[in-house]
Design an enzyme around this catalytic site. Sequence first.
Site, PDB file in Angstrom:
ATOM      1  N   GLU A   1      -2.285  -7.283   7.236  1.00 60.34           N
ATOM      2  CA  GLU A   1      -1.010  -7.221   7.933  1.00 60.34           C
ATOM      3  C   GLU A   1      -1.005  -8.117   9.171  1.00 60.34           C
ATOM      4  O   GLU A   1      -2.066  -8.471   9.711  1.00 60.34           O
ATOM      5  CB  GLU A   1      -0.683  -5.766   8.327  1.00 60.34           C
ATOM      6  CG  GLU A   1       0.685  -5.547   8.950  1.00 60.34           C
ATOM      7  CD  GLU A   1       1.856  -5.982   8.071  1.00 60.34           C
ATOM      8  OE1 GLU A   1       1.964  -7.206   7.827  1.00 60.34           O
ATOM      9  OE2 GLU A   1       2.657  -5.125   7.671  1.00 60.34           O
TER      10      GLU A   1
ATOM     11  N   HIS B   1       0.823  -1.211   0.000  1.00 61.59           N
ATOM     12  CA  HIS B   1       0.000   0.000   0.000  1.00 61.59           C
ATOM     13  C   HIS B   1       0.858   1.263   0.000  1.00 61.59           C
ATOM     14  O   HIS B   1       2.056   1.229   0.319  1.00 61.59           O
ATOM     15  CB  HIS B   1      -0.908   0.010   1.238  1.00 61.59           C
ATOM     16  CG  HIS B   1      -0.130  -0.040   2.525  1.00 61.59           C
ATOM     17  ND1 HIS B   1       0.469   1.064   3.085  1.00 61.59           N
ATOM     18  CD2 HIS B   1       0.143  -1.079   3.358  1.00 61.59           C
ATOM     19  CE1 HIS B   1       1.078   0.729   4.206  1.00 61.59           C
ATOM     20  NE2 HIS B   1       0.909  -0.572   4.396  1.00 61.59           N
TER      21      HIS B   1
END
Length: 214
Positions: free
Chosen positions: A81, A8
């Site tokens: 994550e 990201h």
Amino acid sequence: MKLYLIRHGESVGNLEGKIQGSMDFPLSDLGKKQVDLISAYCKEIKLDYIYSSDLSRAHETAKKIGAATNLEVETWDKIREVYLGPLQGLTRDEIKEKYPITIKKSIITSGITGTESEKELTERCRVVLEQLKQAYSNESVALVSHGGFISILLMYIMAGDNWPSFHRPFVIGNTSVTLIEWPNGEEQPYLHYTNRTAHLDSLEAEQHAKKGIL
């Protein structure tokens, strides 16, 4: 299968120097500029499918890429994550002070109570790879994910269940691209490149110019 691993754009948490884990932070202003550039770059890649972590910093990145490539984005919590429990929201210095074990041991594999275990991470990697290989043996797939998880997935691809025994050498920058390929459904993969960020060159030049370096 060609597998593109894309991190990201910079998040507010990155900007503030916080260990985010599975905490949700939006993209920073710089992150949004990075996402515009990776989206333009992805127009040149023949992608068939895009999957994204369900955390907003990754999903915002993936949606921009999807808009640029005319592809729908599928949300997949398996590629979010690493969950870091009590470490989340702290800076690295704060973590080292509270948990001295992290001075010599990786935060991700520290084994601190409340963090995602090596066994759980191994299982996540196994599921992700098995499902992708079964579904997309001859397609190009992008996973828009996070630095920690991408580096662990790479280790798992190379070392299997033994990945925690090895040093994790990968640098995974914001909006970087890593390409792995299993040609013609072969079992053994080929790593074409990691941490490719050439699409950010114009932005970095602009930032240096603003600081009077150029």
